[in-house]
Design a protein around this motif. Structure first.
Motif, PDB file in Angstrom:
ATOM      1  N   GLY A   1     -22.219  98.879 -54.077  1.00 51.34           N
ATOM      2  CA  GLY A   1     -22.161  98.900 -52.614  1.00 51.34           C
ATOM      3  C   GLY A   1     -21.077  99.809 -52.065  1.00 51.34           C
ATOM      4  O   GLY A   1     -21.352 100.682 -51.237  1.00 51.34           O
ATOM      5  N   PRO A   2     -19.830  99.633 -52.501  1.00 50.91           N
ATOM      6  CA  PRO A   2     -18.771 100.525 -52.033  1.00 50.91           C
ATOM      7  C   PRO A   2     -19.012 101.987 -52.412  1.00 50.91           C
ATOM      8  O   PRO A   2     -18.689 102.894 -51.645  1.00 50.91           O
TER       9      PRO A   2
ATOM     10  N   LEU B   1     -21.981 103.446 -52.769  1.00 51.83           N
ATOM     11  CA  LEU B   1     -23.014 103.914 -51.850  1.00 51.83           C
ATOM     12  C   LEU B   1     -22.412 104.226 -50.492  1.00 51.83           C
ATOM     13  O   LEU B   1     -22.649 105.304 -49.917  1.00 51.83           O
ATOM     14  N   LYS B   2     -21.623 103.318 -49.971  1.00 48.81           N
ATOM     15  CA  LYS B   2     -21.027 103.522 -48.653  1.00 48.81           C
ATOM     16  C   LYS B   2     -20.100 104.736 -48.649  1.00 48.81           C
ATOM     17  O   LYS B   2     -20.121 105.547 -47.720  1.00 48.81           O
ATOM     18  N   LYS B   3     -19.298 104.894 -49.706  1.00 44.20           N
ATOM     19  CA  LYS B   3     -18.370 106.024 -49.813  1.00 44.20           C
ATOM     20  C   LYS B   3     -19.121 107.360 -49.772  1.00 44.20           C
ATOM     21  O   LYS B   3     -18.759 108.278 -49.033  1.00 44.20           O
TER      22      LYS B   3
ATOM     23  N   ARG C   1     -22.270 107.854 -48.737  1.00 40.72           N
ATOM     24  CA  ARG C   1     -23.004 107.991 -47.470  1.00 40.72           C
ATOM     25  C   ARG C   1     -22.082 108.500 -46.370  1.00 40.72           C
ATOM     26  O   ARG C   1     -22.413 109.454 -45.657  1.00 40.72           O
TER      27      ARG C   1
ATOM     28  N   GLN D   1     -26.555 104.473 -41.974  1.00 40.02           N
ATOM     29  CA  GLN D   1     -27.533 103.694 -42.738  1.00 40.02           C
ATOM     30  C   GLN D   1     -28.932 104.011 -42.235  1.00 40.02           C
ATOM     31  O   GLN D   1     -29.874 104.097 -43.023  1.00 40.02           O
TER      32      GLN D   1
ATOM     33  N   ARG E   1     -32.497  99.566 -42.869  1.00 36.14           N
ATOM     34  CA  ARG E   1     -31.070  99.537 -42.567  1.00 36.14           C
ATOM     35  C   ARG E   1     -30.475  98.205 -42.987  1.00 36.14           C
ATOM     36  O   ARG E   1     -29.366  98.132 -43.524  1.00 36.14           O
TER      37      ARG E   1
ATOM     38  N   LEU F   1     -30.000  98.252 -46.767  1.00 42.54           N
ATOM     39  CA  LEU F   1     -28.853  99.104 -47.094  1.00 42.54           C
ATOM     40  C   LEU F   1     -27.542  98.378 -46.803  1.00 42.54           C
ATOM     41  O   LEU F   1     -26.590  98.468 -47.576  1.00 42.54           O
ATOM     42  N   SER F   2     -27.506  97.649 -45.696  1.00 43.65           N
ATOM     43  CA  SER F   2     -26.313  96.875 -45.356  1.00 43.65           C
ATOM     44  C   SER F   2     -26.037  95.824 -46.421  1.00 43.65           C
ATOM     45  O   SER F   2     -24.893  95.638 -46.846  1.00 43.65           O
TER      46      SER F   2
ATOM     47  N   GLU G   1     -24.645  97.598 -49.495  1.00 39.41           N
ATOM     48  CA  GLU G   1     -23.260  98.035 -49.309  1.00 39.41           C
ATOM     49  C   GLU G   1     -22.276  96.868 -49.326  1.00 39.41           C
ATOM     50  O   GLU G   1     -21.133  97.022 -49.732  1.00 39.41           O
ATOM     51  N   ARG G   2     -22.720  95.696 -48.893  1.00 35.16           N
ATOM     52  CA  ARG G   2     -21.849  94.512 -48.893  1.00 35.16           C
ATOM     53  C   ARG G   2     -21.866  93.787 -50.227  1.00 35.16           C
ATOM     54  O   ARG G   2     -21.120  92.835 -50.439  1.00 35.16           O
TER      55      ARG G   2
END
Length: 95
Positions: free
Chosen positions: A8-9, A11-13, A15, A22, A31, A34-35, A38-39
């Motif tokens: 998750g982190p 992916l977020k980094k 993105r 998202q 979305r 994806l949330s 990421e969590r």
């Protein structure tokens, strides 16, 4: 995840580094999904990892390497890749 920052982190980094929302990845997942990814509430299958990586314009292994790296630093990544190379050398040839 003890062995790294987690999917998750990572992916977020990636993105955010690409300036994407998202919503801009809705071709591969909602979305909301994806949330959850990421969590760390949800985990992706290999097909989704590949689809997300394609949308982020990175190799799927880059996304996974970031997820398993303890930090985004040269020594951390070198250690991870050394482990991967050792693991692969223990396996029979793929051909």
């Amino acid at each position: 995840m003890e062995d790294g920052i987690g999917f998750g982190p990572a992916l977020k980094k990636l993105r955010l580094a690409r300036g994407l929302s998202q919503q801009s990845l809705v071709n591969v997942a909602t979305r909301e999904h994806l949330s959850r990814l990421e969590r760390g509430v949800s985990s992706p299958n290999l097909t989704l990892v590949c689809d997300i990586a394609r949308e982020l314009d990175v190799h799927p292994m880059s996304l996974l390497a970031l997820a398993f790296a303890k930090e985004v630093s040269d020594p951390s990544l070198r250690e991870l890749f050394a482990t991967i190379l050792t693991d692969l050398k223990l396996q029979a040839p793929l051909d």
